[in-house]
Design a protein around this motif. Structure first.
Motif, short mmCIF file in Angstrom:
data_model
loop_
_atom_site.label_atom_id
_atom_site.label_comp_id
_atom_site.label_asym_id
_atom_site.label_seq_id
_atom_site.Cartn_x
_atom_site.Cartn_y
_atom_site.Cartn_z
N ALA A 290 0.88 -1.15 -0.09
CA ALA A 290 0.25 -0.09 -0.14
C ALA A 290 0.86 1.30 -0.06
CB ALA A 290 -1.02 0.05 1.29
N LYS A 291 2.04 1.21 0.48
CA LYS A 291 2.90 2.37 0.52
C LYS A 291 3.23 2.91 -0.95
CE LYS A 291 7.55 4.12 1.62
NZ LYS A 291 8.58 4.03 2.44
N GLY B 34 0.69 5.36 -1.43
CA GLY B 34 1.56 6.40 -0.92
C GLY B 34 2.33 7.07 -1.94
N TYR C 198 18.18 3.74 -9.67
CA TYR C 198 18.75 4.05 -8.34
C TYR C 198 19.33 3.12 -7.59
CZ TYR C 198 15.23 8.00 -9.16
OH TYR C 198 14.74 9.21 -9.71
N ALA D 172 15.45 3.92 -1.00
CA ALA D 172 13.96 4.45 -0.85
C ALA D 172 13.62 4.57 -2.15
CB ALA D 172 13.82 5.55 0.10
N ALA D 173 14.42 5.13 -3.00
CA ALA D 173 13.89 5.53 -4.48
C ALA D 173 14.06 4.34 -5.41
CB ALA D 173 15.12 6.40 -4.99
N THR E 93 10.40 3.81 -7.33
CA THR E 93 10.50 4.99 -8.32
C THR E 93 11.49 4.74 -9.62
OG1 THR E 93 11.72 6.60 -7.21
CG2 THR E 93 9.50 6.26 -6.51
N VAL F 219 19.82 10.73 -5.26
CA VAL F 219 18.66 11.74 -5.03
C VAL F 219 18.46 11.85 -3.63
CG1 VAL F 219 16.95 9.73 -5.07
CG2 VAL F 219 16.23 12.09 -5.72
N GLY G 181 15.30 12.77 -1.94
CA GLY G 181 13.86 12.81 -2.34
C GLY G 181 13.12 14.08 -1.77
N LYS G 182 13.24 14.12 -0.47
CA LYS G 182 12.49 15.16 0.15
C LYS G 182 12.63 16.59 -0.35
CE LYS G 182 10.47 11.95 2.43
NZ LYS G 182 10.21 11.09 3.20
N SER H 6 13.95 17.26 -3.36
CA SER H 6 13.53 17.12 -4.49
C SER H 6 11.88 17.65 -4.70
CB SER H 6 13.64 15.91 -5.41
OG SER H 6 13.32 16.02 -6.61
N PRO I 161 7.63 11.88 -11.04
CA PRO I 161 8.80 10.95 -10.99
C PRO I 161 7.99 9.56 -10.26
CG PRO I 161 8.58 12.84 -9.54
CD PRO I 161 7.68 13.17 -10.42
N PHE I 162 6.99 9.89 -9.28
CA PHE I 162 5.84 8.95 -9.10
C PHE I 162 4.56 9.60 -9.18
CE2 PHE I 162 5.85 11.15 -4.81
CZ PHE I 162 7.03 11.76 -4.78
N LYS J 97 1.68 9.87 -7.52
CA LYS J 97 1.42 10.95 -6.29
C LYS J 97 2.14 12.33 -6.47
CE LYS J 97 -0.78 10.86 -2.15
NZ LYS J 97 -0.23 10.24 -1.20
N LYS K 60 0.16 15.74 -5.50
CA LYS K 60 0.54 16.50 -4.43
C LYS K 60 0.91 18.20 -5.20
CE LYS K 60 3.92 13.73 -1.84
NZ LYS K 60 3.63 13.98 -0.37
N SER L 68 15.31 17.98 -12.37
CA SER L 68 16.00 18.42 -11.11
C SER L 68 17.22 19.12 -11.46
CB SER L 68 16.27 17.11 -10.31
OG SER L 68 15.24 16.52 -9.74
N1 COA Z 1 -0.14 2.88 3.03
C1 COA Z 1 -0.34 4.09 2.39
N2 COA Z 1 0.52 5.14 2.34
C2 COA Z 1 1.81 5.02 2.94
C3 COA Z 1 2.15 3.67 3.62
C4 COA Z 1 1.07 2.60 3.71
N3 COA Z 1 1.41 1.42 4.17
N4 COA Z 1 3.38 3.81 4.23
C5 COA Z 1 3.85 5.15 3.71
N5 COA Z 1 2.81 5.49 3.12
C6 COA Z 1 2.96 7.18 2.43
C7 COA Z 1 3.58 7.91 3.29
O1 COA Z 1 2.81 8.52 4.05
C8 COA Z 1 4.05 8.96 1.98
O2 COA Z 1 2.79 9.79 1.59
P1 COA Z 1 3.03 11.52 1.95
O3 COA Z 1 4.31 11.97 0.88
O4 COA Z 1 1.81 11.64 1.07
O5 COA Z 1 2.95 11.75 3.31
C9 COA Z 1 4.53 8.22 0.96
O6 COA Z 1 3.60 6.86 1.24
C10 COA Z 1 5.99 7.97 0.99
O7 COA Z 1 6.29 7.61 2.07
P2 COA Z 1 7.82 8.00 2.49
O8 COA Z 1 8.13 7.28 3.99
O9 COA Z 1 7.81 9.60 2.42
O10 COA Z 1 8.74 7.33 1.44
P3 COA Z 1 10.21 7.11 1.28
O11 COA Z 1 11.04 7.87 2.42
O12 COA Z 1 10.46 5.90 1.08
O13 COA Z 1 10.73 7.99 -0.12
C11 COA Z 1 10.36 9.31 -2.00
C12 COA Z 1 9.89 8.17 -1.09
C13 COA Z 1 9.73 9.31 -3.35
C14 COA Z 1 10.98 10.48 -1.57
C15 COA Z 1 11.69 8.25 -2.80
O14 COA Z 1 11.26 7.16 -3.20
C16 COA Z 1 12.65 8.94 -3.68
O15 COA Z 1 13.56 9.72 -3.34
N6 COA Z 1 12.12 8.95 -5.06
C17 COA Z 1 12.92 9.57 -5.97
C18 COA Z 1 12.10 11.03 -6.63
C19 COA Z 1 12.88 11.57 -7.56
O16 COA Z 1 12.95 11.01 -8.72
N7 COA Z 1 12.84 12.74 -7.54
C20 COA Z 1 13.66 13.37 -8.49
C21 COA Z 1 12.73 13.85 -9.81
S1 COA Z 1 11.50 14.87 -9.47
#
Ligand code: COA
Length: 401
Positions: free
Chosen positions: A40-41, A45, A152, A157-158, A161, A205, A207-208, A210, A244-245, A247, A251, A317
């Motif tokens: 679900a994440k 997410g 990645y 964490a990336a 994506t 990356v 991520g936050k 970004s 990039p994902f 959501k 957002k 980016s």
């Molecule tokens: N059910 C539903 N949602 C869930 C969940 C679950 N069990 N567990 C976590 N989530 C949600 C979180 O609440 C969060 O949502 P929000 O952002 O709306 O609050 C979302 O899932 C992501 O969770 P988070 O813990 O923030 O994820 P992460 O630390 O694993 O990192 C990214 C997510 C996107 C930052 C990471 O995958 C990344 O850096 N990706 C690359 C992004 C990129 O390419 N950027 C450059 C180009 S723009």
């Protein structure tokens, strides 16, 4: 001598559009246990279900050629004097990946070919450069191809994506799909949110960081667009954001609507963005191609778009953003190939976590070069194949050859 001058006021935009992706796919639910996450994440997410994965004999060139081939089959090469190849998955520090595509497609030699780079943004620069060339000479068409593989570090964490895909489109006068508005807005600022040094196969990356940089840059580009006579945010019917994902698109829509004082909540933002996310949910991040997969998803899944104003919202980016709009042309439905697009996605071969992990590990160890594409490695199923590196030269063939 009679030298032609610039033609004024000719409508210019996207005339035909097509896509390709990797031959394999990974369902994110299959990698979630290794990454210690609930599916679900990823599904809710991040808004991602699957990601496309390329075979060892596929790369940005083979995907680009596969994406562009239907455009040449349908429209021929007449009038194409420029090929712009947008990518951040460069395969050579010097030679444009577009030159390989030019050869694979059998384009005439009276074509200028160049590669453009600025993270996920450069396809939109290519669209604008193409539009300027066509405005100068409406008899010309420009072939734009965006093709990328998002990689990645494994176990990061990336990782969920990642993705792979290419979108090709022709830019022409009196376009049959999207007619560009004159107004556009741009933004550049120096941010280290995502980058890939020359010695790395996988991107780095923050991520936050970004996510915040994306919102600020798009807001800056929108302000510039408005100053140049662009439509108000609530006068735009559809919003194709860089994803990039997926959501990230809802957002961004929520945050930008709030910044511009519009009444918006999370559910409504998701509903507005939903028609643009279908392909990216299944393909994953395709960097330069992502925004245009958003446009394709909208075109293929949402009926009755003629006359609608659509925003193309591009973010790369580093960072550069652009906000531009266009109107969907009457009769655009004739140009759609939704069934073919669904077939391409449905026919990808599913990889379980162990097979995918082993394949990615090998790619990373080989620095993406696949210098020995030997027996026993999985092959792609698309029309073009990378056959390996011989004497430091990359070789490609049309698979039927
Ligand atoms: N059910 C539903 N949602 C869930 C969940 C679950 N069990 N567990 C976590 N989530 C949600 C979180 O609440 C969060 O949502 P929000 O952002 O709306 O609050 C979302 O899932 C992501 O969770 P988070 O813990 O923030 O994820 P992460 O630390 O694993 O990192 C990214 C997510 C996107 C930052 C990471 O995958 C990344 O850096 N990706 C690359 C992004 C990129 O390419 N950027 C450059 C180009 S723009």
């Amino acid at each position: 001598m009679n030298v032609p001058t610039q033609a004024a006021g000719v409508p210019v935009g996207i005339d035909d559009i097509s896509f390709a992706t990797g031959s394999y796919r990974v369902d994110l639910a299959d990698i979630a246990p290794r990454l210690g996450a609930e599916p679900a994440k990823y599904h809710k997410g991040l808004g991602q279900e699957q990601m496309s994965v390329v075979a060892p004999d596929e790369d940005p060139v083979t995907m680009a050629a596969a994406a562009a081939a239907p455009l040449i089959e349908r429209g021929g090469a007449e009038g194409i004097r420029t090929l712009l190849f947008a990518t951040e998955t460069g395969i050579d520090q010097s030679k444009s990946a577009g030159v390989y595509v030019h050869a694979l497609l059998g384009l005439p030699d009276t074509v200028r070919t160049v590669e453009l780079k600025q993270a996920c943004y450069s396809a939109t620069a290519a669209l604008q450069f193409a539009a300027a060339l066509v405005a100068r000479n409406p008899a010309e068409r420009v072939l734009v191809i965006a093709s990328d593989i998002a990689r990645y570090d494994l176990d990061s964490a990336a990782e969920p994506t990642q993705g792979a895909g290419a979108v090709a489109f022709t830019v022409a006068a009196n376009p049959r799909i999207l007619r560009l508005d004159a107004a556009n807005g741009v933004h550049t600022s120096d941010v280290m949110d995502f980058w890939r040094p020359n010695y790395r196969t996988q991107a780095l990356v923050e991520g936050k960081l970004s996510i915040g940089a994306y919102i600020d840059a798009v807001a800056g580009a929108f302000a510039d667009y408005r100053e140049r006579g662009g439509a108000a945010f609530d006068e735009i019917d559809w919003f194709c954001y860089h994803q990039p994902f997926t959501k990230m698109a809802s957002k961004a829509h929520l945050m930008l609507s709030e910044r511009f004082g519009l009444d918006m909540d999370k559910a409504r933002a998701e509903e507005i963005i939903a028609p643009t996310t279908g392909y990216n949910r299944r393909i994953g991040n395709s960097y330069t191609a992502s925004t245009y997969f958003g446009l394709l998803s909208l075109l293929d899944t949402r009926p009755d778009l003629a006359g609608a104003r659509v925003a193309i919202i591009s973010y790369g980016s580093g960072c550069v953003a652009e906000f531009l709009t266009g109107r969907i042309v009457e009769g655009y439905e004739e140009m759609l190939h939704a069934e073919e697009h669904e077939r391409i996605l449905a026919e990808r071969i599913r990889l379980g976590d162990a097979d995918y992990y082993a394949m990615q590990t090998r790619v990373i160890e080989d620095q993406g070069n696949h210098s020995n594409i030997g027996e026993g490695l999985r092959r792609g199923t698309g029309p073009f194949s990378f056959t390996g590196v011989e004497g430091d030269k990359r070789r490609y063939v049309r698979r039927a050859d």
